[in-house]
Each structure stands twice: as structure tokens, then as C-alpha cells.
Enzyme design. Structure first.
Site, PDB file in Angstrom:
ATOM      1  N   TYR A  38       0.945  -1.108   0.070  1.00  0.00           N
ATOM      2  CA  TYR A  38       0.146  -0.002   0.003  1.00  0.00           C
ATOM      3  C   TYR A  38       0.825   1.197  -0.099  1.00  0.00           C
ATOM      4  O   TYR A  38       2.092   1.266   0.680  1.00  0.00           O
ATOM      5  CB  TYR A  38      -0.931   0.052   0.997  1.00  0.00           C
ATOM      6  CG  TYR A  38      -0.427   0.039   2.532  1.00  0.00           C
ATOM      7  CD1 TYR A  38       0.530   1.018   2.817  1.00  0.00           C
ATOM      8  CD2 TYR A  38      -0.988  -0.775   3.510  1.00  0.00           C
ATOM      9  CE1 TYR A  38       0.676   1.309   4.267  1.00  0.00           C
ATOM     10  CE2 TYR A  38      -0.761  -0.755   5.011  1.00  0.00           C
ATOM     11  CZ  TYR A  38       0.240   0.160   5.230  1.00  0.00           C
ATOM     12  OH  TYR A  38       0.697   0.327   6.532  1.00  0.00           O
ATOM     13  N   ASP A  55       3.166  -3.018   4.856  1.00  0.00           N
ATOM     14  CA  ASP A  55       2.190  -3.007   4.034  1.00  0.00           C
ATOM     15  C   ASP A  55       2.151  -4.440   3.243  1.00  0.00           C
ATOM     16  O   ASP A  55       3.162  -5.165   3.224  1.00  0.00           O
ATOM     17  CB  ASP A  55       2.471  -1.891   3.046  1.00  0.00           C
ATOM     18  CG  ASP A  55       3.751  -1.927   2.226  1.00  0.00           C
ATOM     19  OD1 ASP A  55       5.075  -2.088   3.079  1.00  0.00           O
ATOM     20  OD2 ASP A  55       3.729  -1.890   0.858  1.00  0.00           O
ATOM     21  N   GLU A  82       1.615  -1.450  -6.278  1.00  0.00           N
ATOM     22  CA  GLU A  82       0.963  -0.510  -5.204  1.00  0.00           C
ATOM     23  C   GLU A  82      -0.297  -0.175  -5.310  1.00  0.00           C
ATOM     24  O   GLU A  82      -0.936   0.135  -6.316  1.00  0.00           O
ATOM     25  CB  GLU A  82       1.784   0.960  -5.565  1.00  0.00           C
ATOM     26  CG  GLU A  82       3.294   0.980  -4.992  1.00  0.00           C
ATOM     27  CD  GLU A  82       3.565   1.061  -3.442  1.00  0.00           C
ATOM     28  OE1 GLU A  82       2.884   0.919  -3.012  1.00  0.00           O
ATOM     29  OE2 GLU A  82       4.864   0.893  -3.181  1.00  0.00           O
TER      30      GLU A  82
HETATM   31 ZN   LIG Z   1       5.824  -1.501  -0.015  1.00  0.00          ZN
END
Ligand SMILES: [Zn+2]
Length: 310
Positions: free
Chosen positions: A77, A206, A140
Site C-alpha cells: 500500500y 504493507d 502499489e
Molecule cells: Zn511497500
């Protein structure tokens, strides 16, 4: 020669833009570096030398001895909003192949060609391999990450007041279709579909515990997940009395290493083990991510090793 080439392009353009004509299937256009991959029937870009005096054929001697650079798919993220995510990932020293915005649109952005490295993983490790930027595709996902704080105290305990943000269903649908396409084309092993936190425990958190790994597996067969009946069997075998013994801790460290994580088999519940366990929990036991072993975490780890690493 040049003139006829451009006339040819013009004709192709006119034909392809005319709605009454059937779509024209381009078999191979060498100079424009577009070919059809025979196994996937998809167009892929080709990077090759273009010489002034000699012709390079791409069709007669395709070597059997080759494979794809890409072996890992790593999800992130951004911890930023849509516009800042785009700005940082295109103008700074970090990037990703794909960016999935959180604007409710159908758009996904390709920021780096799949044949090139994007700079998304940093210092990273999985199952004996370092620097995963060389061998991965990075996605992402725009998500604000978390509010609150996370601290490791002097006595080794953790203060964690974080609240992680949900991923909207539409965004999850986009991630799923993109992952499926990438996994299929590169034949990525399920255990190599990873969180950034898996390959950089402690340093990265993340895409966090709200990312729906279980849903991705159950609905789309994306990534790895354990069999529930294996977990149930192991749950009854958790050695409560032994759980702080050196031999048990080493066995947990060995299983984490066997699954893919970078960990030293120290035989103590040290900070590095806590970080790896936390990364493991983000992915496979998101109801609890304090990095401390419990029967459920242990049973899930054993079930995964049994299914994928034995
Ligand atoms: Zn990352």
C-alpha cells in the site's frame, strides 16, 4: 522504401479504424517490436537490437532454454492518497510496475514496463533470494495505511495503537484481476505471491492486516493459503508447556525459514523473530498481529509448511 512503409501503415490504420471490417489480427510486426506470445495469445513488447545494415529474425530459432525474469509478485500500500501516490511513484526514487488508485474508477496505471525493474521492494529476501526488485512485479495499492502508533519498548514489549484502513471492494476486484493476469503469464508459484512485509519484516508493514489475502485465495485462487482441516489437526497439538523452550522456539524459526522468511534460528523469542511472526500474522492471521506465537499462529504455520514445503 520509407514512403511505401508509411503508406502501408496508413492502410492498416484505415482498415483497423473502420468499424465495418472484421478486426485485423497482426501476426508479427518485427520493426514495431510487437509479437504475439504463442502460449498466452497476448501482445508483449520485445526489446532487441535494431541494426542499420543487418536483419535480426525473431522467428526462426526461438531458444527453449529461457524463462521469465519474474518469479515473485509483491503487493504494497502507498500510505498516501491518489495524487500523492502518483507523484511519489513517478518522480522519486521509488516506483512500482502498477498503481491501483482508490478513486472508484476502472483505471489501473502502468508506471514501469514489466520487462524492466521497478524500485518497490528495497532490501528484501524470500526463500534464499535477495533484492527482489530483480525478480518481481510490484503492485502499489492506494490506501492510507494506518493511524495510531507502533513502538517497540525498551523491555521488548510492543505498544500498538494502530488502526489500518479497509480496501474498498472495487479496488480489491482490480487487484485480483491484475494479479491473476500476472500470475498466469509468469506462472508465479502461489508461495511467491507476497506482501512487502513478508520480504522485509519489521521494516515494512504493507499492505497490512486488512488486505484480504484469504478472500483472494478463496475467490480467485491467488497466492497461498492453508487447508483448514490441517490447521484444526495442529491446533490440538500445540505444546503449551514447551512454548518457551529453546528447542520449540528453534522449531518455529526453522518452519518460518522453511516457508521463506529470513530468520536466524537463535532459539529465543528475540526482536527479529517477533518481526517475522508479525509479518506472518499480517498475512495469515490478521486478527492478531503482535508478533507473539499462539496456538492458532503455530497451527497455521505448520499447515502452510505441510501444504507447500514438505
Ligand atoms: Zn511497500
Amino acid at each position: 522504401m520509407k514512403f511505401s512503409y508509411y503508406i502501408g501503415l496508413l492502410v492498416v490504420f484505415i482498415i483497423s479504424s473502420c468499424a465495418s471490417q472484421p478486426p485485423k489480427v497482426i501476426k508479427q510486426v518485427v520493426r514495431d517490436t510487437v509479437i504475439i506470445n504463442q502460449t498466452t495469445d497476448r501482445y508483449e513488447s520485445v526489446r532487441m537490437a535494431k541494426l542499420d545494415n543487418f536483419h535480426i529474425s525473431t522467428s526462426k530459432y526461438p531458444a527453449k532454454g529461457q524463462d521469465d525474469r519474474v518469479r515473485f509478485l509483491i503487493l504494497h500500500y502507498t500510505a498516501l492518497n491518489d495524487s500523492l501516490s502518483m507523484k511519489v511513484l513517478t518522480q522519486q526514487e521509488v516506483s512500482s510496475h502498477y498503481l491501483i488508485p482508490n478513486d472508484g474508477s476502472d483505471s489501473i496505471y502502468l508506471l514501469v514496463d514489466e520487462s524492466k525493474r521497478s524500485w518497490h521492494a528495497g532490501a528484501s529476501f524470500w526463500k534464499g533470494i535477495n533484492n527482489l526488485n530483480f525478480s518481481s512485479i510490484g503492485i502499489e495499492i492506494v490506501n492510507q495505511g494506518y493511524t495510531g502508533t507502533f513502538n517497540t519498548n525498551a523491555d521488548g514489549t510492543i505498544t500498538d495503537t494502530r488502526y489500518f484502513y479497509d480496501f474498498p471492494q472495487k479496488q480489491v476486484d482490480k487487484v485480483a484481476e491484475l494479479c491473476k493476469d500476472i500470475i498466469t503469464r509468469y506462472k508465479i508459484d502461489p508461495v511467491n505471491v507476497l506482501a512487502h512485509s513478508d520480504v522485509a519484516p519489521g521494516r515494512k508493514h504493507d499492505p497490512g492486516p486488512k488486505f484480504p489475502w484469504k478472500y483472494m485465495y478463496e475467490k480467485h485462487r491467488i497466492g497461498a493459503w492453508y487447508e483448514d482441516f490441517h490447521k484444526q489437526t495442529y491446533l490440538g497439538q500445540f505444546p503449551y508447556a514447551e512454548k518457551d523452550s529453546m528447542s520449540f522456539i528453534q522449531s518455529v524459526q526453522a518452519d518460518l525459514e522453511k516457508y521463506g522468511y529470513e530468520i536466524q534460528k537463535t532459539g529465543i523469542w528475540d526482536p527479529q523473530t517477533q518481526k517475522v511472526l508479525q509479518a506472518f500474522q499480517y498475512h495469515f492471521r490478521p486478527e492478531k498481529y503482535d508478533g507473539i506465537i499462539d496456538a492458532e499462529t503455530w497451527a497455521i504455520l505448520k499447515a502452510l509448511v505441510l501444504k507447500y514445503r514438505s
